[in-house]
Design an enzyme around this catalytic site. Structure first.
Site, PDB file in Angstrom:
ATOM      1  N   HIS A  40      22.730 -27.107  46.852  1.00  0.00           N
ATOM      2  CA  HIS A  40      24.242 -26.348  46.749  1.00  0.00           C
ATOM      3  C   HIS A  40      24.734 -26.879  45.383  1.00  0.00           C
ATOM      4  CE1 HIS A  40      27.762 -24.074  48.194  1.00  0.00           C
ATOM      5  NE2 HIS A  40      28.333 -24.638  47.411  1.00  0.00           N
TER       6      HIS A  40
ATOM      7  N   ARG B 100      25.915 -15.012  50.250  1.00  0.00           N
ATOM      8  CA  ARG B 100      26.949 -15.658  50.827  1.00  0.00           C
ATOM      9  C   ARG B 100      28.193 -14.852  51.055  1.00  0.00           C
ATOM     10  NH1 ARG B 100      30.205 -19.518  46.790  1.00  0.00           N
ATOM     11  NH2 ARG B 100      30.673 -21.407  48.205  1.00  0.00           N
TER      12      ARG B 100
ATOM     13  N   ASP C 159      26.944 -29.955  45.114  1.00  0.00           N
ATOM     14  CA  ASP C 159      28.167 -29.147  44.888  1.00  0.00           C
ATOM     15  C   ASP C 159      28.520 -28.953  43.690  1.00  0.00           C
ATOM     16  OD1 ASP C 159      30.358 -27.594  45.667  1.00  0.00           O
ATOM     17  OD2 ASP C 159      31.626 -29.071  46.057  1.00  0.00           O
TER      18      ASP C 159
ATOM     19  N   TYR D  61      40.412 -18.658  39.852  1.00  0.00           N
ATOM     20  CA  TYR D  61      40.316 -19.753  39.001  1.00  0.00           C
ATOM     21  C   TYR D  61      39.300 -19.567  37.901  1.00  0.00           C
ATOM     22  CZ  TYR D  61      36.069 -21.437  40.932  1.00  0.00           C
ATOM     23  OH  TYR D  61      34.616 -21.247  41.470  1.00  0.00           O
TER      24      TYR D  61
ATOM     25  N   HIS E 180      26.048 -24.478  41.233  1.00  0.00           N
ATOM     26  CA  HIS E 180      26.564 -23.317  40.735  1.00  0.00           C
ATOM     27  C   HIS E 180      26.143 -23.481  39.141  1.00  0.00           C
ATOM     28  CE1 HIS E 180      28.904 -22.671  44.367  1.00  0.00           C
ATOM     29  NE2 HIS E 180      29.363 -23.773  44.187  1.00  0.00           N
TER      30      HIS E 180
ATOM     31  N   HIS F 207      29.525 -26.832  53.569  1.00  0.00           N
ATOM     32  CA  HIS F 207      30.515 -28.194  53.559  1.00  0.00           C
ATOM     33  C   HIS F 207      30.990 -28.783  54.935  1.00  0.00           C
ATOM     34  CE1 HIS F 207      30.693 -27.197  49.585  1.00  0.00           C
ATOM     35  NE2 HIS F 207      31.637 -26.248  49.274  1.00  0.00           N
TER      36      HIS F 207
END
Length: 275
Positions: A4, A100, A226, A22, A6, A159
């Site tokens: 996980h 997702r 993450d 954001y 990005h 998560h």
């Protein structure tokens, strides 16, 4: 394997969606590769961040740069009929192995889950052997297991199910997640404990969630950094400290190898590693 992470930017090359909530700083593939080398991680899964909406170009460019090392989880329009087989085939060839759906910010408790839309999307991706990854607060859905009991594809919950530690492991929604996990209908990402508890490292109030998913089905668990930890407003530890945290929570070496190597190879369609 980091399951996980990005890639964001460069914004000058891959502009963000106007409807984003954001704007992250650039978190480029080159920076992420440096992190993987530092942590000693060989393989990784890039998940489409919400700031790009359904524009998967930045992630796809990364996958195509390292096809043996990376897999991806894409975001597609929630109108399955608008997606062509050719586009899905293109994503699959690039290394995408799941889609997702982020329903954290759109969940309408009066309407419930958009289950029919999710099923329609699942039926489109089922021929490719993909899964559906959900970013949702499972505590908001006490009938979670019943809603998804006959779902067409495997589910992946990010998560730990994104249920805040204050709700506890006896929460009906989290228990539903455990039931899906037990029945091999779902996988759980052991990621982002700092997102769902009030304390700082070592996140003691998250340990019961870790122990609960391991007890129910350790063969359906994966882990991730993450990175780059977007929208985190509390103290953020070093990524190496998060690796050490997993080591302290999963002390059995065989189990740890399963979570870090064997399980993600199955979920993300990697050839098994010999190590």
């Amino acid at each position: 394997m980091d399951c996980h992470a990005h890639v964001c930017g460069p914004a000058s090359q891959y502009p963000y969606a106007q409807e984003r909530i954001y704007t992250p700083p650039d978190a480029t593939l080159e920076s992420y590769q440096d992190l993987l080398k530092m942590l000693g991680i060989d393989r990784a899964v890039l998940v489409q961040p919400s700031v790009y909406g359904t524009d998967n170009r930045a992630m796809l460019a990364a996958l195509k740069s390292y096809p043996q090392q990376l897999r991806g989880v894409a975001v597609i329009p929630n109108n399955p009929q608008a997606i062509t087989d050719a586009y899905l085939e293109e994503l699959h060839s690039a290394g995408v192995r799941g889609i997702r759906c982020n329903i954290v910010d759109v969940a309408d408790q009066s309407a419930g889950l958009p289950i029919q839309t999710l099923k329609d999307m699942a039926n489109r991706i089922k021929p490719f052997g993909w899964h559906l990854e959900l970013l949702m607060h499972v505590n908001e859905y006490p009938d979670l297991a019943k809603v998804f009991e006959n779902f067409p594809v495997d589910l992946v919950f990010g998560h730990f199910g994104y249920s805040h530690a204050k709700h506890g492991v006896k929460d009906e929604g989290f228990l539903g997640l455990l039931e899906l996990l037990k029945n091999e209908q779902a996988w759980v990402k052991m990621t982002g404990p700092y997102r769902i508890c009030d304390g700082d490292l070592p996140y003691l109030d998250m340990r019961p969630f870790n122990d609960a998913v391991i007890k129910v089905n350790p063969l359906r668990l994966v882990w991730g950094t993450d990175w780059p930890h977007v929208m985190v407003k509390k103290q953020m530890p070093h990524d190496a400290d998060l690796c050490d945290l997993l080591g302290s929570w999963v002390v059995d070496e065989i189990l740890r190898k399963s979570i870090l190597v064997d399980n993600p190879c199955i979920l993300y369609d990697f050839a098994a590693l010999n190590s």
